[in-house]
Design a protein around this motif. Structure first.
Motif, mmCIF file in Angstrom:
data_model
loop_
_atom_site.group_PDB
_atom_site.id
_atom_site.type_symbol
_atom_site.label_atom_id
_atom_site.label_comp_id
_atom_site.label_asym_id
_atom_site.label_seq_id
_atom_site.Cartn_x
_atom_site.Cartn_y
_atom_site.Cartn_z
ATOM 1 N N PRO A 71 8.811 0.288 4.211
ATOM 2 C CA PRO A 71 9.224 -0.900 3.269
ATOM 3 C C PRO A 71 10.008 -0.766 2.426
ATOM 4 C CG PRO A 71 7.031 -0.384 3.013
ATOM 5 C CD PRO A 71 7.473 0.428 3.899
ATOM 6 N N PRO A 72 11.266 -1.742 2.065
ATOM 7 C CA PRO A 72 11.981 -1.708 0.995
ATOM 8 C C PRO A 72 11.322 -1.684 -0.391
ATOM 9 C CG PRO A 72 12.808 -3.273 2.289
ATOM 10 C CD PRO A 72 11.604 -3.042 2.894
ATOM 11 N N LEU A 73 11.538 -0.994 -1.319
ATOM 12 C CA LEU A 73 10.668 -0.615 -2.436
ATOM 13 C C LEU A 73 10.730 -1.785 -3.513
ATOM 14 C CD1 LEU A 73 11.553 3.113 -2.743
ATOM 15 C CD2 LEU A 73 9.242 2.044 -1.701
ATOM 16 N N CYS A 583 7.435 13.348 0.454
ATOM 17 C CA CYS A 583 6.265 12.370 0.252
ATOM 18 C C CYS A 583 5.342 12.856 1.788
ATOM 19 C CB CYS A 583 6.698 11.111 0.312
ATOM 20 S SG CYS A 583 7.479 10.494 -1.055
ATOM 21 N N PHE A 584 6.193 12.982 2.870
ATOM 22 C CA PHE A 584 5.692 13.390 4.141
ATOM 23 C C PHE A 584 4.853 14.604 3.994
ATOM 24 C CE2 PHE A 584 8.897 10.407 6.152
ATOM 25 C CZ PHE A 584 8.197 9.453 6.258
ATOM 26 N N GLN A 585 5.611 15.721 3.425
ATOM 27 C CA GLN A 585 5.004 17.064 3.396
ATOM 28 C C GLN A 585 3.890 16.805 2.302
ATOM 29 O OE1 GLN A 585 7.999 20.224 3.111
ATOM 30 N NE2 GLN A 585 8.975 18.679 1.922
ATOM 31 N N THR A 586 3.610 16.226 1.259
ATOM 32 C CA THR A 586 2.478 15.966 0.480
ATOM 33 C C THR A 586 1.439 15.224 1.429
ATOM 34 O OG1 THR A 586 3.795 15.735 -1.383
ATOM 35 C CG2 THR A 586 1.691 14.667 -1.376
ATOM 36 N N ARG A 587 1.903 14.415 2.212
ATOM 37 C CA ARG A 587 0.936 13.611 2.972
ATOM 38 C C ARG A 587 0.136 14.562 3.969
ATOM 39 N NH1 ARG A 587 -0.537 8.398 5.466
ATOM 40 N NH2 ARG A 587 -2.036 8.823 7.345
ATOM 41 N N GLN A 620 5.463 7.694 -2.273
ATOM 42 C CA GLN A 620 4.475 8.604 -2.281
ATOM 43 C C GLN A 620 3.223 7.516 -1.871
ATOM 44 O OE1 GLN A 620 4.203 12.540 -2.284
ATOM 45 N NE2 GLN A 620 3.125 11.141 -0.785
ATOM 46 N N ALA A 621 3.177 6.552 -2.733
ATOM 47 C CA ALA A 621 2.014 5.755 -2.810
ATOM 48 C C ALA A 621 1.996 5.025 -1.719
ATOM 49 C CB ALA A 621 1.900 4.583 -3.938
ATOM 50 N N ASP A 622 3.206 4.510 -1.111
ATOM 51 C CA ASP A 622 3.200 3.593 0.520
ATOM 52 C C ASP A 622 2.638 4.828 1.540
ATOM 53 O OD1 ASP A 622 3.804 1.539 -0.965
ATOM 54 O OD2 ASP A 622 5.968 2.018 -0.564
ATOM 55 N N ILE A 623 3.198 6.077 1.285
ATOM 56 C CA ILE A 623 2.988 7.093 2.490
ATOM 57 C C ILE A 623 1.659 7.569 2.642
ATOM 58 C CG2 ILE A 623 3.593 9.268 3.496
ATOM 59 C CD1 ILE A 623 6.427 8.343 2.661
ATOM 60 N N LEU A 624 0.989 7.587 1.060
ATOM 61 C CA LEU A 624 -0.407 8.047 1.538
ATOM 62 C C LEU A 624 -1.541 6.835 1.225
ATOM 63 C CD1 LEU A 624 -0.489 10.672 -1.578
ATOM 64 C CD2 LEU A 624 -0.211 11.125 0.768
ATOM 65 N N TYR A 625 -0.954 5.723 0.912
ATOM 66 C CA TYR A 625 -1.754 4.663 1.144
ATOM 67 C C TYR A 625 -2.670 4.559 0.156
ATOM 68 C CZ TYR A 625 -3.147 0.026 2.072
ATOM 69 O OH TYR A 625 -3.491 -1.300 2.318
ATOM 70 N N ILE A 626 -2.578 5.159 -1.002
ATOM 71 C CA ILE A 626 -3.639 5.190 -1.916
ATOM 72 C C ILE A 626 -2.710 5.161 -3.462
ATOM 73 C CG2 ILE A 626 -5.461 6.533 -0.960
ATOM 74 C CD1 ILE A 626 -4.541 9.246 -2.427
ATOM 75 N N PRO A 627 -3.256 4.811 -4.303
ATOM 76 C CA PRO A 627 -2.635 4.955 -5.815
ATOM 77 C C PRO A 627 -2.067 6.246 -6.183
ATOM 78 C CG PRO A 627 -4.658 3.449 -5.804
ATOM 79 C CD PRO A 627 -4.670 4.080 -4.771
ATOM 80 N N VAL A 628 -1.019 6.191 -6.817
ATOM 81 C CA VAL A 628 -0.386 7.336 -7.336
ATOM 82 C C VAL A 628 -0.409 7.127 -8.786
ATOM 83 C CG1 VAL A 628 2.010 8.873 -7.986
ATOM 84 C CG2 VAL A 628 0.900 8.078 -5.457
ATOM 85 N N GLU A 670 0.885 1.582 -7.075
ATOM 86 C CA GLU A 670 0.146 0.993 -5.959
ATOM 87 C C GLU A 670 0.688 0.953 -4.600
ATOM 88 O OE1 GLU A 670 -3.265 0.167 -8.327
ATOM 89 O OE2 GLU A 670 -3.174 0.016 -6.026
ATOM 90 N N PRO A 671 0.135 1.086 -3.529
ATOM 91 C CA PRO A 671 0.886 1.049 -2.374
ATOM 92 C C PRO A 671 1.167 -0.364 -2.023
ATOM 93 C CG PRO A 671 -1.504 2.141 -1.917
ATOM 94 C CD PRO A 671 -1.272 1.489 -3.508
ATOM 95 N N GLN A 672 2.348 -0.616 -1.651
ATOM 96 C CA GLN A 672 3.116 -1.834 -1.399
ATOM 97 C C GLN A 672 2.737 -2.451 0.042
ATOM 98 O OE1 GLN A 672 4.280 -3.766 -3.695
ATOM 99 N NE2 GLN A 672 4.721 -2.413 -5.508
ATOM 100 N N ILE A 673 2.213 -1.628 0.945
ATOM 101 C CA ILE A 673 2.228 -1.898 2.295
ATOM 102 C C ILE A 673 0.910 -2.626 2.496
ATOM 103 C CG2 ILE A 673 1.632 -1.134 4.488
ATOM 104 C CD1 ILE A 673 3.357 1.258 3.975
ATOM 105 N N ASN A 674 1.043 -3.823 2.969
ATOM 106 C CA ASN A 674 -0.146 -4.852 3.139
ATOM 107 C C ASN A 674 -0.838 -4.382 4.744
ATOM 108 O OD1 ASN A 674 -2.310 -6.818 3.730
ATOM 109 N ND2 ASN A 674 -0.699 -8.404 2.820
#
Length: 679
Positions: A71-73, A583-587, A620-628, A670-674
């Protein structure tokens, strides 16, 4: 919950409010609240060829399909302070787009004049506590208690604690107020990395030691300019690059060979640094990304001696047999350097990691220096039994390492010895101050982030990434490619705590690569601007396996690739893909930790130079779907060493008791993905 990345790849489509949404179900809801129908995949949704998948050794379970879009940031959340304090700047002083963060941890960089100290005093006005609302998040964490509302004069007169932060590319000395955790002053000196042959990384131990003296002297000068009495410095802690191996003569104090450097260790300020092979120029703020491969043949011969059904090395140390760790570097020195061999034969040789070399030198060196290390550094040598907390005789016999050259193992928080400095009258003013804290850099960051509870984790973003998860007093062995290590032992009679660790070889280094090798950016900060222009990689994916892949694969032969290119792709998309790669590597590491621990993380605490990039943090928050969550004071590694030193028995100026800890300001993404309605 968000399904595992790539477990079911589904296309995304835009809505009128510029949000890419999953089209897997009949109806979805965008962040603006619009109810939308299912959409088809974008026209560039293609599948990666199997040959490319095999070559990458980078799982499509993480990167998904090249057509999948993020998603666009949205703009990064506004930071709201809940207490007065020194003005810390999330983006660094003078950086475009940076926002002030108020918190008791104080300013990121120290005041350099009396005028700046007055400005610091004027900034200490309490802010009202806001009610949480979208875009304005207040995150509290546990930190040392108040005092930061007091006057500047009182803030600097309390007991002070110094911290030596010695990394692969620079050394720093920082001074904190033990009552407020406020950073009062610091100085940094760059050090060189030498590449005598391809695949070799070395450093001069004497240069490292001299850089410590210089940093102490310059910091004392700055404190004097601020009318701060350095006699208030009651203790000094040491945080260091891990695994780097030094052997020296205990009679002369001279190193017997250059320090055989460790791979990837995050730099304190700049997000990346890559030095061309064959050079010996200083790297600004981060380390080399090349793994020293001289010990590869040593590892291969040793691995043949380990029974296939009884890997006693890993069961005792928590580590795989690898060129990464100190034991094989020491074995190489014993096999190939005659001066080292002769010194061992004549009982003149001492071995240690950088912390041991510094503590021995600072406490007197050849004139009575203390030869010791702490449990966190010892656990990275592959000679230390992490269960008994002792050097292991069987391991030493396996690596053919004489135990007489090993340092004494102590806890991370106790008085090791007293400072003895004769090189400079100004630095010598600290003579007699106890050195009472010692932690490997990643363990120090874990302590500095206050990750004292089971399941709390931090990720340090520098040249590489280091993600540590506190597993408490339980030693958890990973079945998914992670390392088991000692997190800390904060006192001689205190219990030991363990951690799972995952390492990403290339993080900030990919930004420097885009700057120096491709020339698509002129500064490290510019990548955020490029990524913001497009808000998507448009199907472009970047696997920066420049020196192989670390956790969870440990595959040194893997190499980097950029795929999913179209005629439409430009440098902005590549820049965005580079940030996504981090972010993907961290995920991947976080997924492995969740599987090993069985309890998914509720949030991820972050630090390091790259965290100034708000686009990266939101991704990073979006890809993990948890708050950073990012602390307002970024010097967590040095802070952890200072906390350990100040809390030591016999010093007692820094309380780590829960009732003595207070809330501070954090920046929360916060993750921005709904994910409403998603399985």
């Amino acid at each position: 919950m968000l399904p595992a990345m790539g477990s079911t790849s589904f296309p995304l489509r835009p809505c009128r409010r510029r949000a890419w949404l999953p089209a897997r179900r009949a109806h979805v809801t965008c962040r603006a609240g619009h109810r939308l129908r299912r959409a088809q995949a974008p026209p560039h949704d293609v599948t990666l060829p199997q040959t490319v998948r095999t070559f990458l050794l980078f799982p499509l379970s993480v990167i998904g399909r090249p057509g999948r879009q993020r998603p666009p940031l949205h703009p990064a959340p506004e930071v709201v302070g809940n207490a007065g304090g020194g003005g810390a700047w999330a983006g660094g002083a003078g950086r475009e787009g940076s926002a002030p963060v108020k918190g008791p941890l104080g300013a990121r960089s120290e005041p350099s004049t009396a005028a700046s100290l007055q400005a610091l005093q004027a900034s200490r006005t309490p802010l009202p506590r806001p009610s949480p609302s979208p875009g304005k998040r207040v995150k509290t964490a546990r930190q040392p208690k108040a005092g930061f509302m007091a006057s500047a004069k009182k803030a600097v007169l309390g007991p002070l604690v110094g911290a030596v932060d010695q990394g692969t590319s620079s050394t720093r000395f920082l001074v904190f107020n033990s009552k407020t955790a406020e950073l009062l002053s610091h100085h940094q000196v760059e050090i060189k990395q030498e590449f005598p042959r391809e695949g070799w990384v070395e450093q001069d131990p004497k240069e490292i030691l001299q850089s410590v003296y210089e940093c102490i002297e310059k910091t004392c000068e700055k404190l004097g300019q601020l009318n701060i009495d350095i006699s208030n410095i009651k203790a000094i802690g040491v945080s260091n690059q891990r695994e780097t191996t030094v052997v020296w003569d205990k009679l002369t104090g001279e190193p017997l060979y250059n320090a055989v450097a460790a791979p990837v260790s995050p730099g304190p300020s700049d997000p990346a640094a890559v030095v061309p092979s064959g050079s010996s120029v200083p790297a600004a703020g981060a380390s080399s990304v090349w793994l020293d491969l001289r010990t590869q043949s040593t590892v291969e011969s040793l691995s043949k001696r380990i029974p296939g059904n009884n890997n006693f090395v890993k069961s005792k140390t928590g580590l795989p047999l690898s060129t990464y760790f100190s034991a094989v570097k020491l074995r190489w020195l014993l096999d190939n350097v005659r001066k080292v061999q002769k010194a061992v034969e004549e009982d003149r040789a001492l071995f240690g990691t950088i912390d041991s070399w510094l503590i021995w030198s600072l406490t007197g060196g050849a004139s009575g220096g203390v030869h010791c290390t702490d449990v966190t550094n010892a656990s990275r040598t592959m000679l230390f039994n992490i269960h008994s907390l002792e050097w292991d005789k069987e391991l030493c016999e396996f690596f053919e390492i004489p135990m007489k050259i090993l340092p004494n193992v102590r806890s991370s928080s106790e008085i090791y010895g007293l400072m003895k400095i004769s090189h400079s009258p100004k630095a010598g003013a600290l003579e007699g101050v106890p050195i009472s804290g010692c932690l490997g850099d990643q363990s120090a960051a874990l302590v500095g982030q206050m990750c004292f509870q089971d399941g709390q984790a931090k990720n340090t973003y520098g040249t590489g990434c280091f993600l540590l998860c506190n597993t408490g007093r339980k030693c958890v062995f990973s079945e998914h490619g992670l390392l088991t290590t000692v997190a800390y032992k904060l006192g001689r009679d205190k219990p030991v705590y363990y951690a799972l660790e995952g390492s990403v070889a290339i993080a900030g280094a990919v930004i420097r690569w885009l700057r120096d090798n491709l020339g698509i950016i002129k500064s490290s900060e510019e990548i955020e601007k490029l990524a913001k222009e497009v808000g998507t990689s448009y199907g472009c994916y970047f696997v920066p396996a420049f020196s192989g892949l670390y956790a969870p694969y440990w595959e040194p032969s893997a190499r980097g690739i950029i795929c999913g290119l179209t005629q439409f792709t430009n440098k902005c998309h590549i820049a965005f893909a580079a940030l996504e790669a981090v972010c993907f590597q961290t995920r991947e590491i976080l997924d492995a930790m969740n599987r090993d621990c069985g309890i998914p993380l509720s949030h991820l605490q972050v630090d390091g130079g790259m965290t100034n990039n708000k686009i990266l943090m939101q991704l990073q928050a979006d890809i993990l779907y948890i708050p950073v969550v990012k602390p307002s004071m970024p010097e967590t590694t040095a802070l952890g060493a200072a906390m350990a030193a100040g809390a030591a028995e016999g010093v007692g100026v820094w309380s780590l008791e829960p009732e003595d800890l207070s809330a501070v300001t954090m920046e929360r993404f916060e993750p921005q993905i709904n994910a409403e309605g998603m399985p």
